[in-house]
Design a protein around this motif. Structure first.
Motif, PDB file in Angstrom:
ATOM      1  N   SER A 151      28.738  44.464  69.227  1.00 11.53           N
ATOM      2  CA  SER A 151      28.888  43.217  68.477  1.00 11.53           C
ATOM      3  C   SER A 151      29.869  43.454  67.321  1.00 11.53           C
ATOM      4  CB  SER A 151      27.537  42.762  67.929  1.00 11.53           C
ATOM      5  OG  SER A 151      27.110  43.660  66.905  1.00 11.53           O
ATOM      6  N   SER A 152      30.288  42.407  66.652  1.00 12.73           N
ATOM      7  CA  SER A 152      31.041  42.574  65.404  1.00 12.73           C
ATOM      8  C   SER A 152      30.086  43.065  64.318  1.00 12.73           C
ATOM      9  CB  SER A 152      31.685  41.249  64.992  1.00 12.73           C
ATOM     10  OG  SER A 152      30.695  40.246  64.845  1.00 12.73           O
ATOM     11  N   SER A 153      30.616  43.788  63.324  1.00 11.00           N
ATOM     12  CA  SER A 153      29.754  44.316  62.269  1.00 11.00           C
ATOM     13  C   SER A 153      29.360  43.204  61.303  1.00 11.00           C
ATOM     14  CB  SER A 153      30.462  45.444  61.509  1.00 11.00           C
ATOM     15  OG  SER A 153      31.607  44.941  60.857  1.00 11.00           O
ATOM     16  N   PHE A 154      28.259  43.442  60.628  1.00  9.08           N
ATOM     17  CA  PHE A 154      27.714  42.440  59.714  1.00  9.08           C
ATOM     18  C   PHE A 154      27.329  43.154  58.426  1.00  9.08           C
ATOM     19  CE2 PHE A 154      24.482  39.689  57.915  1.00  9.08           C
ATOM     20  CZ  PHE A 154      25.048  38.425  58.064  1.00  9.08           C
ATOM     21  N   LEU A 155      27.928  42.675  57.266  1.00  8.16           N
ATOM     22  CA  LEU A 155      27.715  43.324  55.982  1.00  8.16           C
ATOM     23  C   LEU A 155      26.342  42.943  55.410  1.00  8.16           C
ATOM     24  CD1 LEU A 155      29.008  45.118  53.792  1.00  8.16           C
ATOM     25  CD2 LEU A 155      29.871  42.988  52.739  1.00  8.16           C
ATOM     26  N   ILE A 156      25.598  43.972  54.978  1.00  3.84           N
ATOM     27  CA  ILE A 156      24.255  43.758  54.441  1.00  3.84           C
ATOM     28  C   ILE A 156      24.131  44.545  53.138  1.00  3.84           C
ATOM     29  CG2 ILE A 156      21.784  44.141  54.844  1.00  3.84           C
ATOM     30  CD1 ILE A 156      22.337  43.866  57.824  1.00  3.84           C
ATOM     31  N   TYR A 157      23.586  43.903  52.113  1.00  5.69           N
ATOM     32  CA  TYR A 157      23.304  44.550  50.848  1.00  5.69           C
ATOM     33  C   TYR A 157      21.794  44.698  50.714  1.00  5.69           C
ATOM     34  CZ  TYR A 157      28.128  43.456  49.551  1.00  5.69           C
ATOM     35  OH  TYR A 157      29.478  43.353  49.522  1.00  5.69           O
ATOM     36  N   VAL A 158      21.414  45.884  50.362  1.00  2.58           N
ATOM     37  CA  VAL A 158      19.996  46.153  50.069  1.00  2.58           C
ATOM     38  C   VAL A 158      19.958  46.613  48.613  1.00  2.58           C
ATOM     39  CG1 VAL A 158      17.961  47.506  50.623  1.00  2.58           C
ATOM     40  CG2 VAL A 158      19.536  46.780  52.446  1.00  2.58           C
ATOM     41  N   LEU A 159      19.316  45.826  47.766  1.00  4.63           N
ATOM     42  CA  LEU A 159      19.305  46.084  46.324  1.00  4.63           C
ATOM     43  C   LEU A 159      17.948  46.599  45.874  1.00  4.63           C
ATOM     44  CD1 LEU A 159      21.091  42.806  45.130  1.00  4.63           C
ATOM     45  CD2 LEU A 159      22.129  45.008  45.716  1.00  4.63           C
ATOM     46  N   ASP A 160      18.014  47.291  44.705  1.00  4.31           N
ATOM     47  CA  ASP A 160      16.783  47.700  44.060  1.00  4.31           C
ATOM     48  C   ASP A 160      17.116  48.038  42.612  1.00  4.31           C
ATOM     49  OD1 ASP A 160      14.126  48.143  43.782  1.00  4.31           O
ATOM     50  OD2 ASP A 160      13.999  49.688  45.345  1.00  4.31           O
ATOM     51  N   TYR A 161      16.164  47.971  41.747  1.00  6.30           N
ATOM     52  CA  TYR A 161      16.415  48.227  40.332  1.00  6.30           C
ATOM     53  C   TYR A 161      15.900  49.616  40.003  1.00  6.30           C
ATOM     54  CZ  TYR A 161      11.468  47.069  39.742  1.00  6.30           C
ATOM     55  OH  TYR A 161      10.099  47.043  39.829  1.00  6.30           O
ATOM     56  N   PRO A 162      16.537  50.262  38.987  1.00  7.44           N
ATOM     57  CA  PRO A 162      16.044  51.580  38.604  1.00  7.44           C
ATOM     58  C   PRO A 162      14.705  51.452  37.879  1.00  7.44           C
ATOM     59  CG  PRO A 162      17.902  50.927  37.233  1.00  7.44           C
ATOM     60  CD  PRO A 162      17.758  49.891  38.290  1.00  7.44           C
ATOM     61  N   ARG A 163      13.813  52.368  38.120  1.00  5.02           N
ATOM     62  CA  ARG A 163      12.480  52.297  37.532  1.00  5.02           C
ATOM     63  C   ARG A 163      12.460  52.857  36.089  1.00  5.02           C
ATOM     64  NH1 ARG A 163      12.659  49.733  41.566  1.00  5.02           N
ATOM     65  NH2 ARG A 163      10.959  49.412  43.057  1.00  5.02           N
ATOM     66  N   PHE A 164      13.536  53.578  35.654  1.00  3.15           N
ATOM     67  CA  PHE A 164      13.637  54.059  34.264  1.00  3.15           C
ATOM     68  C   PHE A 164      15.122  54.361  33.980  1.00  3.15           C
ATOM     69  CE2 PHE A 164      13.350  57.819  36.814  1.00  3.15           C
ATOM     70  CZ  PHE A 164      14.224  58.719  36.228  1.00  3.15           C
ATOM     71  N   PHE A 165      15.475  54.509  32.698  1.00  6.09           N
ATOM     72  CA  PHE A 165      16.811  55.000  32.317  1.00  6.09           C
ATOM     73  C   PHE A 165      16.661  55.763  31.005  1.00  6.09           C
ATOM     74  CE2 PHE A 165      16.506  51.346  29.734  1.00  6.09           C
ATOM     75  CZ  PHE A 165      17.479  51.368  28.748  1.00  6.09           C
ATOM     76  N   THR A 166      17.659  56.619  30.657  1.00  6.55           N
ATOM     77  CA  THR A 166      17.586  57.525  29.492  1.00  6.55           C
ATOM     78  C   THR A 166      18.867  57.385  28.649  1.00  6.55           C
ATOM     79  OG1 THR A 166      18.525  59.306  30.827  1.00  6.55           O
ATOM     80  CG2 THR A 166      16.109  59.156  30.715  1.00  6.55           C
ATOM     81  N   PRO A 167      18.900  56.411  27.797  1.00 12.64           N
ATOM     82  CA  PRO A 167      20.115  56.175  26.980  1.00 12.64           C
ATOM     83  C   PRO A 167      20.245  57.191  25.832  1.00 12.64           C
ATOM     84  CG  PRO A 167      18.423  54.593  26.400  1.00 12.64           C
ATOM     85  CD  PRO A 167      17.854  55.415  27.489  1.00 12.64           C
ATOM     86  N   ASN A 168      20.554  58.471  26.228  1.00 17.91           N
ATOM     87  CA  ASN A 168      20.643  59.527  25.216  1.00 17.91           C
ATOM     88  C   ASN A 168      22.088  59.996  25.013  1.00 17.91           C
ATOM     89  OD1 ASN A 168      21.081  60.832  27.594  1.00 17.91           O
ATOM     90  ND2 ASN A 168      19.203  62.069  27.516  1.00 17.91           N
ATOM     91  N   GLY A 169      23.070  59.256  25.575  1.00 23.02           N
ATOM     92  CA  GLY A 169      24.480  59.550  25.331  1.00 23.02           C
ATOM     93  C   GLY A 169      24.984  60.737  26.108  1.00 23.02           C
ATOM     94  N   ASP A 170      24.235  61.251  27.145  1.00 21.45           N
ATOM     95  CA  ASP A 170      24.716  62.423  27.892  1.00 21.45           C
ATOM     96  C   ASP A 170      25.604  62.023  29.059  1.00 21.45           C
ATOM     97  OD1 ASP A 170      22.865  61.323  29.593  1.00 21.45           O
ATOM     98  OD2 ASP A 170      21.641  63.121  29.824  1.00 21.45           O
ATOM     99  N   GLY A 171      25.871  60.722  29.178  1.00 19.03           N
ATOM    100  CA  GLY A 171      26.737  60.253  30.253  1.00 19.03           C
ATOM    101  C   GLY A 171      26.052  60.109  31.607  1.00 19.03           C
ATOM    102  N   TYR A 172      24.727  60.320  31.655  1.00 17.79           N
ATOM    103  CA  TYR A 172      23.988  60.215  32.916  1.00 17.79           C
ATOM    104  C   TYR A 172      22.810  59.283  32.728  1.00 17.79           C
ATOM    105  CZ  TYR A 172      21.193  61.448  36.960  1.00 17.79           C
ATOM    106  OH  TYR A 172      20.445  61.391  38.124  1.00 17.79           O
TER     107      TYR A 172
END
Length: 782
Positions: free
Chosen positions: A690-711
């Motif tokens: 068949s022709s291909s069909f674009l699909i997005y599967v999203l999710d949100y991060p469960r935590f983040f660490t805004p400590n300025g380390d670039g990660y």
């Protein structure tokens, strides 16, 4: 007035006298000699001597005597012998007094006990005498009457009586003449009575009844109007026996009570009925089932001497009058035709004339026809096996009233009914054209014979071609059924005389004896080739026996199983089988070994081999095509529970992939990680992708660490910028709005109004322009 009364009384007395005059009147003063010589015997052909009698010992109450009767008693006069005073026999019947007279000093009779097989008779009355008869038989008439014809007494017991005869002075046993016709059963209340129902006795006890016995000899129950004083009586019976002329016999007439001495009985003997006669036996008539057989010499023999007697023979004419037969003067006469015959034998120089009468009928001639049987011979020696019973109906002209009484090798054996052929269904003749004899018998036991000539057939059925067929079932083992009448019989009958019947057998011996015929639908028992035998018959006659070879061809080509194939939409396909068969017939009419098709459906080809055997191969062509993916049902923002269901259309059999590398049969993918996917479907039948069909599967991060380390310094939903317009709102635990972003936002860095927010849990709402709403929470860690 008094004169009228006197007149009426006189009339009533006369009427009563007339009624009572119908009862019998007994004379109990008659002497024994008078009873025998003047009452019982009325023949100049009998000499009597030594008359004696005994009975009731009570004075003036003699238990034997003579009687006279009115018109309502069968005998106008005669002798009565009773187990009570003979005067008690006078009517009418008195039930109240029916228990009778009991005399304890009145004994029974030993000869009666012996004759009847009992040992306890009582109150016996005997009248006995010697006599010499000048002819060969005697007879007299009698009636037995008893008060035991009440309640259920005849079911249990009876008084006994007998007429006992033997040669005078002999020590031989007596013969009892008081028996039921053509039997040795003594006449009594227990042997002659109607059906007796069970009733209750005077005390309420059941008096068990019984079925009727010889009811045709029971005249009936008596009433207060009967001429004799007994509860019931027999019909008029006859006592008779053959005797030897001029020999002295002793006759003892005896009646006795049973051990109870109750419910007395009597015997009434008709006056003048003791006669001598010439006994020819019972009438020989069709009605008696004993007519003289057709062609038989039947002679009437008086067994009297021609030197002592003169004879005259008579036959009844059309007016039922006896007419003397001219020239018939001998002691015997051969009867020439049916009719009533009489003889008068007059003893020389005496008044003794003895008479004999008989009616004679001749049975019809037994229909018989000589015939022949024609049998086949498998070795041409003239000796074979015949079923003689095939001629059974022919020799008797199909007359159902005639029976076959066997088959014999000689006429003498047939006439003597000796040495019958023991197995007429399997008789082997002794010589060519042998004659055997069938014995035929009618319902009267008359018989005749018919000849059966045993011939051997010389007819020949031409040699037959084999009958071939193909093994038409799924198992190609060389065994298959033949419809013998449809496939074989027409070939055999071709050119043969009309009217032949064909039957089939496994062996020639079975065909000769017609044993174990094969069914019309016959399945061979020997694979591929088997010989059976056809017997052609014309009625009971065998025409010829011929062998028939049955051949079963097998046809089981290799690689000929049914197939199912897939045809890609828009393509064509070649269907083919081996090119070595004799013929081809495709379902579309083609006759080559292959066809080209471009549409789905059911196709078949039937092929034949050199023997004409067929085999069919079926093709099931199934349409297939690339799938068209019409969409996807994505369940995201669910962590490990993210799923994707690919939606598609198409007629093929598909497998699915989210990355174009790994395929699965199901269109539903589970535990899908967030990302961007190019879904694709592949036809398993080789009809493409068949022709291909674009699909997005999203999710949100469960935590983040805004400590300025670039990660992981920003809380952002990956790939959300590829989605339709949306708005993200972030709140603290108290519901205070801290940040709001759209497609142009880069994420939240954990700062609100220039101040770093503390480590904690925060909530968000994601609202898409299409109305989809996602809520969740995440952690800020420092």
């Amino acid at each position: 007035m008094s004169q009228i009364r006197v007149f009426l009384i006189l009339i009533l007395c006369c009427f009563c006298y007339k009624i009572r005059a119908q009862d019998i009147s007994v004379n109990d003063t008659a002497t024994p000699t008078d009873l025998i010589q003047n009452v019982l015997i009325n023949s100049s052909c009998v000499d009597v001597e030594s008359v004696n009698a005994s009975g009731n010992p009570t004075p003036n109450q003699q238990s034997y005597g003579s009687f006279t009767a009115g018109s309502n008693f069968p005998f106008p006069s005669g002798i009565v012998l009773s187990t009570s005073p003979s005067k008690n026999a006078e009517g009418p019947f008195n039930q109240q007094g029916s228990k009778g007279t009991q005399v304890r000093t009145w004994n029974g009779d030993a000869d009666l006990n012996t004759a009847l097989g009992i040992n306890n008779s009582t109150q016996a009355t005997v009248l006995e005498f010697d006599f010499i008869a000048l002819t060969n038989s005697i007879s007299f008439n009698y009636i037995f009457a008893s008060n035991e014809y009440q309640n259920n007494f005849p079911c249990i017991y009876s008084d006994g009586f007998a007429f006992l005869i033997k040669e005078a002075g002999s020590s031989d046993n007596y013969k009892n003449l008081a028996v039921l016709p053509n039997t040795t059963t003594a006449v009594s209340a227990t042997t002659v009575h109607p059906k007796i129902e069970t009733i209750n006795g005077s005390g309420g006890e059941p008096l068990v009844g019984c079925e009727a016995i010889n009811e045709n000899y029971f005249n009936g129950y008596n009433t207060a109007a009967s001429p004799i004083n007994y509860a019931g009586q027999t019909v008029v019976m006859n006592a008779s026996t053959d005797v030897i002329p001029n020999k002295k016999y002793h006759l003892k007439l005896v009646v006795a009570d049973d051990v109870t001495r109750q419910y007395n009985s009597a015997v009434f003997i008709e006056a003048g009925s003791f006669v001598t006669k010439i006994n020819f036996g019972e009438d020989r008539t069709v009605a008696n089932s004993n007519p003289v057989c057709y062609g038989e010499n039947f002679s009437l023999d008086t067994h009297l001497s021609a030197t002592t007697y003169t004879f005259k023979w008579y036959k009844k004419d059309a007016s039922n009058t006896y007419v003397e037969i001219p020239g018939a003067l001998s002691p015997s006469y051969t009867v020439p035709s049916s009719g009533a015959y009489k003889v008068e034998a007059t003893m020389n120089n005496t008044a003794c004339v003895s008479v004999g009468e008989i009616t004679v009928e001749f049975s019809a001639q037994i229909p018989s026809t000589n015939t022949s049987l024609l049998q086949c011979d498998d070795d041409t020696d003239g000796v074979t096996v015949f079923d003689l019973t095939k001629a059974a109906n022919i020799v008797k002209n199909n007359d159902s009233q005639i029976t076959n009484q066997g088959y014999y090798e000689t006429l003498a054996d047939a006439k003597a009914k000796t040495n019958p052929i023991l197995n007429p269904q399997r008789y082997t003749n002794k010589s060519p054209n042998q004659i055997v004899f069938a014995l035929l018998e009618n319902t009267y036991g008359c018989n005749t014979t018919a000849e059966i000539t045993l011939n051997v057939s010389n007819s020949v059925i031409p040699n037959q071609n084999p009958i071939e067929t193909c093994d038409g079932d799924d198992t190609q083992d060389g065994l298959y059924q033949f419809d013998l009448s449809a496939e074989v019989t027409p070939q055999i009958l071709s050119g043969l005389p009309a009217g032949l019947l064909i039957n089939y057998f496994l062996t020639s011996a079975d065909a000769i004896t017609e044993t174990n015929p094969l069914p019309n639908i016959f399945k061979n028992t020997t694979p591929n080739s088997q010989t059976i035998y056809a017997r052609a018959a014309n009625g009971p006659n065998c025409y010829d026996i011929t062998p028939i070879e049955l051949i079963v061809h097998t046809f089981d080509p290799p690689n000929f199983e049914d197939e199912a194939r897939y045809l890609c939409k828009g393509d064509d396909m070649t269907l083919s089988v081996d090119s070595s068969f004799s013929s081809y017939m495709w379902s579309n009419g083609s006759t080559t070994n292959s066809i080209v098709i471009n549409s789905p459906g059911d196709y078949s080809v039937t092929v034949k081999d050199a023997n004409g055997c067929e085999k069919t191969k079926k093709f099931k062509i199934i349409l297939s095509e690339p799938a068209t993916i019409t969409g996807a049902d994505v369940k995201d923002f669910s962590g490990n529970d993210n799923t994707v269901e690919i939606q598609y259309t198409g007629a093929g059999n598909y497998e699915f992939s989210l990355d174009g590398k790994v395929y699965q049969d199901s269109s539903i993918f589970t535990q899908v990680t967030p990302g961007v996917y190019n879904a694709i479907a592949r036809d398993k039948n080789g009809c493409g992708l068949s022709s291909s069909f674009l699909i997005y599967v999203l999710d949100y991060p469960r935590f983040f660490t805004p400590n300025g380390d670039g990660y992981n310094d920003l809380w952002v939903i990956k790939n959300i910028d590829q989605m339709p317009d949306f708005t993200i709102s972030i709140f603290d635990r108290y519901g205070k709005l801290l940040k709001q972003m759209n497609q142009n936002g880069t994420g939240w860095n954990g700062i609100f109004n220039g101040r770093e927010m503390p480590s904690d849990d925060y909530w968000f709402t994601l609202l898409f322009v299409n109305g989809k709403n996602v809520k969740g929470h995440f952690s800020l860690k420092r």
